[in-house]
Design an enzyme around this catalytic site. Sequence first.
Site, PDB file in Angstrom:
ATOM      1  N   ASP A  31      50.061 -27.300 123.474  1.00  0.00           N
ATOM      2  CA  ASP A  31      48.822 -27.128 124.229  1.00  0.00           C
ATOM      3  C   ASP A  31      48.708 -28.156 125.353  1.00  0.00           C
ATOM      4  O   ASP A  31      48.420 -27.815 126.502  1.00  0.00           O
ATOM      5  CB  ASP A  31      47.617 -27.203 123.298  1.00  0.00           C
ATOM      6  N   TYR A  32      48.943 -29.400 125.021  1.00  0.00           N
ATOM      7  CA  TYR A  32      48.844 -30.496 125.995  1.00  0.00           C
ATOM      8  C   TYR A  32      49.854 -30.319 127.128  1.00  0.00           C
ATOM      9  O   TYR A  32      49.517 -30.418 128.319  1.00  0.00           O
ATOM     10  CB  TYR A  32      49.079 -31.820 125.264  1.00  0.00           C
ATOM     11  N   THR A  33      51.107 -30.039 126.764  1.00  0.00           N
ATOM     12  CA  THR A  33      52.159 -29.922 127.768  1.00  0.00           C
ATOM     13  C   THR A  33      51.945 -28.715 128.669  1.00  0.00           C
ATOM     14  O   THR A  33      52.147 -28.795 129.891  1.00  0.00           O
ATOM     15  CB  THR A  33      53.537 -29.838 127.091  1.00  0.00           C
TER      16      THR A  33
END
Length: 253
Positions: A158-160
């Site tokens: 999700d972050y990447t």
Amino acid sequence: MKLNEQCVLVTGGARGLGAAITRALAREGAQVVINYYRSEAAAQALARELGPRVIALQADVTDAHSVGALFDQALAQFGRPIVAVVNNALADFRFDGDARPRIDEIAWGRFQQQIDSALKGCVNTLQAAVPAMRALGHGRIVNIGTNLFQNPVVPYHDYTAAKAALLSLTRTAANDLGPDGITVNMVSGGLLRVTDASAATPEAVFDLVAGLTPLRSVTTPEELADVVAFFLSPWARAVTGQNLIVDGGLVKG
């Protein structure tokens, strides 16, 4: 425009990397707006520590009205517009790879949360900042990214993904705003020693990362903050649409 002539907004500027960026810019004489969402005590304490050229203002970067109100408050208090923005705000996240869900089980809500924070937050601050920047013929936008694009060694899907979208926006915005004298760049760190978000990372992981870098060390928030200051300075006036990786040489290119 020299740093000591600029009014700079640092989103998520009260803690961790954001606090290091705030300190670096205050050290160089900039007027700094510390944006916080929930960390009022930390933001106000940092503003008091750094003096009258630093103020703390609350806003939810995912809410355009809230961001607009922050820009109005900053103009009223400093008497000059924000001419530089560091998009650093991060939705609740802990860098603990062992605890992160794998791709076959992660819920879409996690992606949406990170996209709203990274991408929507940047769009909101950029749209609030551009009119004054355009009128002055000068503006600086620095977005905080990650080296996980090139080195996806942990499942922070999700972050990447959200930061990858932010990199694309960095480059399209740089092309759109360049004729107005506004530069848009990204600074991408790796694992930082230590922020609130990376505090859950086992010490063995820090040691492993340090051993893989040419500098044999894990980058600190202060080291990355100095690069942000570079992009806001006149020294970077001909640089835009770039993603500079600051991780001790771990990732190339």
